[in-house]
Design an enzyme around this catalytic site. Structure first.
Site, PDB file in Angstrom:
ATOM      1  CG  ASP A   3      -1.913   1.103   1.273  1.00  0.00           C
ATOM      2  OD1 ASP A   3      -1.951   1.877   0.295  1.00  0.00           O
ATOM      3  OD2 ASP A   3      -2.649   1.222   2.266  1.00  0.00           O
ATOM      4  CG  ASP A  99      -2.797   3.948  -3.692  1.00  0.00           C
ATOM      5  OD1 ASP A  99      -3.775   3.201  -3.901  1.00  0.00           O
ATOM      6  OD2 ASP A  99      -2.761   4.761  -2.750  1.00  0.00           O
ATOM      7  CD  GLU A 100      -5.326  -0.469  -1.657  1.00  0.00           C
ATOM      8  OE1 GLU A 100      -4.868  -0.790  -0.538  1.00  0.00           O
ATOM      9  OE2 GLU A 100      -6.460   0.006  -1.815  1.00  0.00           O
TER      10      GLU A 100
END
EC number: 2.7.7.7
Length: 404
Positions: A3, A99-100
């Site tokens: 993350d 983003d993860e």
């Protein structure tokens, strides 16, 4: 679970070192007092800035706050580079947003300790992209996601099943991944306030109140999650949607209808690009008090025409709007399938209507092929002028980059 921390703000700081150590925020429309903060740096968070705060309030709370417009091409480029680093370790990488993502290191950990692998990944992303990230290490997806949220920024957290009673059960249910405000309220009505209460709750009571999701959440609260890391998940589109935050709280019906028109066009274009159709349409309404309302309808035959999406969204809206000022509107078409798989379930009740409408849609498509998109419209002017809000819903388009 991997993350990235405060991703958009961190990317801006990596591109412009002068922003490092400063309170910065990314806002949908920085010049609009009612523009919404999308994300902020940890320096800004320390001064009370949070996601969904409006720009006017943020400036009052932190006068030296640097507010920037979003730069999606930059974020998508950085995201691709980040996932390339993850894939250099294993192909078992499943992106879940810009983003993860989940990484299955089971095979790698036969030779190296998981913490050693996590530290190396974290340092590479920091050294090569100048970005911070947090990593959760656990035996399944749910616990890995939970672990990744426990220590930010630059955290590495191990969460084992035996840790659950001590580290997870004492937390409020709203802290649990997969539980939003609406679900938390339903659980509270059942006197389920902590994750531990949920873990021990009667399964039949949960099923009656929350359906299958209640049973699934109870399993998660006990640390049970059998989902595998699926690198192909980004190809499995389950829904197509678009939402927009309005520049001010809207009550004008004509303006609201025009907004729905733009959203319907965007959703239809995305369905067309992927040759999909869906059998359920949902609308989302967020009012000025940040109360979220949704309503949906499921059809016998999947839909994909923008006119149908627009008409059905408006019908749902008129059934659910109580007249309160509106801050956000959204349309989602779900339960999508490839149009080639669509078998029209015509009955004596809908055959005549279908026969009347289809030539109209074909004619509209033919006119637009000759004279361009928007050459002919049904009802009010739906307009296709692109705006910041209608062009993107942040994370949805980046998957297309990863498929290349």
């Amino acid at each position: 679970m991997h993350d990235m921390n405060s991703f958009y703000a961190s990317v801006e700081q990596s591109y412009n070192p002068e922003l490092k150590g400063k309170a910065i925020a990314i806002a949908g429309n920085p010049k609009e007092r009612r523009g919404i903060i999308v994300t902020s740096s940890y320096e800004a968070r320390a001064k009370g800035i949070y996601t969904t705060m409006n720009v006017g309030e943020a400036r009052r709370k932190c006068p030296d706050l640097i507010i920037l417009p979003p730069d999606f091409p930059k974020y998508r480029t950085t995201s691709k580079a980040m996932f390339a680093i993850l894939r250099s370790y294993t192909e078992l990488v499943e992106p879940v947003s810009i983003d993860e993502g989940y990484v299955d290191i089971t095979q790698l950990s036969n030779e190296r300790h998981p913490v050693e692998i996590a530290q190396e990944i974290q340092q590479r992303i920091k050294n090569e992209l100048d970005l911070p990230c947090s990593i959760g290490i656990a035996p399944n997806k749910f616990l890995a996601k939970t672990a990744s949220d426990m220590k930010k920024p630059m955290g590495i957290t191990i969460l084992r099943k035996r840790d659950i009673p001590i580290k997870i059960w004492p937390l409020p249910v709203i802290e649990m991944h997969g539980v939003g405000e609406s679900t938390a309220k339903k659980l509270a009505s059942l006197n389920i306030n902590l994750i531990g209460d949920l873990a021990k709750a009667d399964e039949h009571v949960l099923r009656n109140s929350l359906g299958k999701n209640g049973v699934r959440l109870r399993a998660r609260a006990n640390g049970e999650d059998s989902r595998e890391v699926n690198p192909d998940a980004i190809y499995d589109t389950k829904s197509v949607g678009n939402s927009t935050t309005l520049p001010y709280d809207a009550t004008d019906l004509e303006e609201i209808e025009m907004t729905f028109g733009k959203l319907a066009i965007k959703v239809a274009e995305r369905l067309e690009a992927k040759k999909l159709s869906g059998s359920t349409i949902s609308i989302q309404i967020r009012d000025a008090d940040w109360q979220n309302h949704s309503r949906s309808k499921t059809f016998q035959n999947p839909i994909y025409h923008k006119e149908v999406i627009y008409d059905e969204a408006l019908k749902l809206f008129h059934k659910s709007w109580n007249g309160n000022p509106i801050r956000l509107l959204g349309i989602t078409v779900s339960n999508v399938i490839d149009r080639k798989q669509t078998v029209e379930q015509l009955s004596i009740f809908n055959f005549e209507e279908h026969a009347k409408q289809e030539p109209i849609y074909e004619l509209i498509d033919e006119i637009e092929r000759k004279f361009g998109k928007g050459a002919i419209k049904k009802g009010i002017d739906l307009g296709t002028k692109p705006t910041y809000a209608s062009k993107t819903s942040f994370s949805k388009d980046f998957f297309d980059d990863l498929k290349e």
